[in-house]
Motif scaffolding. Structure first.
Motif, short mmCIF file in Angstrom:
data_model
loop_
_atom_site.label_atom_id
_atom_site.label_comp_id
_atom_site.label_asym_id
_atom_site.label_seq_id
_atom_site.Cartn_x
_atom_site.Cartn_y
_atom_site.Cartn_z
N GLU A 98 -20.57 43.23 -53.76
CA GLU A 98 -19.52 42.14 -54.55
C GLU A 98 -18.07 43.01 -54.17
OE1 GLU A 98 -17.79 39.31 -56.78
OE2 GLU A 98 -19.96 39.43 -55.83
N ARG A 136 -18.77 41.54 -60.83
CA ARG A 136 -17.74 40.53 -60.94
C ARG A 136 -17.14 40.73 -62.22
NH1 ARG A 136 -21.42 37.49 -57.81
NH2 ARG A 136 -22.76 36.91 -59.45
N ARG A 151 -16.91 41.78 -51.05
CA ARG A 151 -16.38 40.33 -51.01
C ARG A 151 -15.10 40.29 -51.87
NH1 ARG A 151 -22.04 39.07 -51.52
NH2 ARG A 151 -22.03 39.75 -53.78
N ALA A 152 -14.69 40.89 -52.80
CA ALA A 152 -13.58 41.00 -53.59
C ALA A 152 -12.61 41.83 -52.65
CB ALA A 152 -13.66 41.89 -54.58
N ARG A 205 -8.92 42.87 -64.19
CA ARG A 205 -7.79 42.21 -63.89
C ARG A 205 -7.22 41.37 -65.17
NH1 ARG A 205 -9.61 37.76 -59.91
NH2 ARG A 205 -7.57 37.24 -59.56
N THR A 209 -4.13 41.03 -58.42
CA THR A 209 -4.83 41.89 -57.31
C THR A 209 -4.97 43.28 -57.90
OG1 THR A 209 -3.91 40.62 -55.74
CG2 THR A 209 -4.65 42.65 -54.96
N ILE A 230 -14.51 43.70 -62.42
CA ILE A 230 -13.37 43.45 -61.88
C ILE A 230 -12.48 42.39 -62.50
CG2 ILE A 230 -12.39 42.28 -59.82
CD1 ILE A 230 -14.95 43.40 -58.23
N GLU A 231 -13.12 41.29 -63.20
CA GLU A 231 -12.42 40.33 -63.85
C GLU A 231 -11.74 41.10 -65.40
OE1 GLU A 231 -11.14 37.54 -62.91
OE2 GLU A 231 -12.10 38.30 -61.03
N ILE A 286 -8.67 40.33 -53.64
CA ILE A 286 -8.71 40.51 -55.22
C ILE A 286 -8.63 42.17 -55.42
CG2 ILE A 286 -10.09 40.46 -57.19
CD1 ILE A 286 -11.42 38.02 -56.08
N LYS A 298 -11.48 38.76 -50.11
CA LYS A 298 -10.81 37.67 -50.90
C LYS A 298 -9.57 38.10 -51.34
CE LYS A 298 -14.85 35.68 -53.11
NZ LYS A 298 -15.51 35.33 -54.24
#
Length: 314
Positions: free
Chosen positions: A125, A87, A128-129, A94, A101, A90-91, A134, A132
């Motif tokens: 994860e 997480r 899940r991304a 981004r 995205t 990824i953040e 993302i 979503k």
């Protein structure tokens, strides 16, 4: 620039992916500004996707370079093990790349089903991304035959980034033939494949035409990441892929550039670089690190962990 489809359900991308390791601080071939200039030039010539990784530490450089090229796709990779680590990775991407995205996000350097099991939290994860929106496409990078085979069986995997060159340099667990079989297995499942280390970390640079032609001839491989740190290298590679004659002057500037891993004489022999080398190319002799030049693929990962800044690609 020839466009290809990355697997059965992947993106439409240029046959060449810009390998940004060559312009990153990890290798230090060029300044940040010079790297931005080279990357922008490649985008202007039709290269429309970029390979990077969290370890390369060049998100800001890429974000600056793609201004005016917002349609450029970006691949990043992370060594994350847990869901929380992924997480955060990824953040981080981004935010630094200034994109809500992400196009592609991969688990970095997976070796086998065992390593993928150890990174299961991170993979879940990523799934899940993707659900979503993302991240659009997810996958793995690998230097291993077993990594390709195990990755191909991962639920939800879209793309694999394997090491591939005509001598099989850098494959850590098998032969070139075994790697080709594994790639064929993955491709038959519809997975997108883009190759790395086409020139074998520089060992095959004396015959780039052969190196490129080999990878292009492998069924199931749609694209390749090429590390480029000058406009001349961009021009050279794109002419090769366009099946056009490369001017002699350009050949002289690019074809004979030899690089090596430099280890400074103040090395303390701590051994951290040995742990970071995926090729097993480093050893300690008389309390100092030494490199097996034939095994080294010039990835620069060793330099990142050296506390005394002893190692760099020159």
């Amino acid at each position: 620039m020839r466009q290809v489809k990355l697997g059965l359900w992947g993106a439409d991308v240029s046959e060449v992916c810009f390998g940004s390791l060559a312009i990153s601080p990890l290798q230090g071939r060029v300044t940040e500004a010079e790297g931005i200039s080279v990357l922008r030039y490649a985008l202007e010539q039709g290269v429309n996707w970029i390979d990077t990784a969290e370890i390369y530490d060049n998100y800001g450089q890429i974000a600056e370079a793609i201004k005016g090229h917002q349609d450029a796709r970006i691949v990043s990779k992370s060594y994350s093990v847990t869901a929380e680590e992924m997480r955060l990775s990824i953040e981080k991407a981004r935010t630094a790349l200034k994109r809500d995205t992400l196009d592609f996000f991969l688990l970095h350097e997976q070796e086998s089903a065992l390593t993928l099991k150890g990174h299961l939290g991170a993979w879940e994860e990523l799934l899940r991304a993707k659900e979503k929106g993302i991240v659009r496409w997810i996958g793995i990078s690998t230097h291993a035959v077993a990594g390709v085979r195990a990755g191909a069986l991962l639920p939800g995997l879209d793309v694999i980034h394997p090491i591939l060159n005509y001598q099989g340099l850098g494959i850590i667990d098998g032969t070139l033939g075994e790697m080709l079989d594994a790639i064929s297995f993955a491709a038959d499942l519809g997975i997108g494949i883009y190759a790395m280390k086409v020139f074998g970390g520089g060992h095959l640079a004396s015959d780039p035409e052969k190196a490129v032609a080999f990878v292009r001839g492998v069924s199931g491989v749609q694209s390749m990441a090429l590390g480029m740190s000058s406009q001349e290298e961009v021009d050279y590679n794109l002419l090769l892929l366009a099946d056009k004659e490369v001017p002699e002057e350009l050949q002289k500037k690019v074809k004979h550039r030899q690089r090596k891993l430099y280890i400074a004489d103040w090395c303390q022999g701590c051994g951290l670089c040995l742990e970071a080398c995926p090729q097993g190319a480093l050893s300690i002799e008389e309390n100092i690190s030494v490199v097996d030049a034939k095994a080294c693929v010039l990835c620069g990962y060793c330099g990142r962990v050296c506390p005394h800044f002893c190692l760099k690609i020159v």
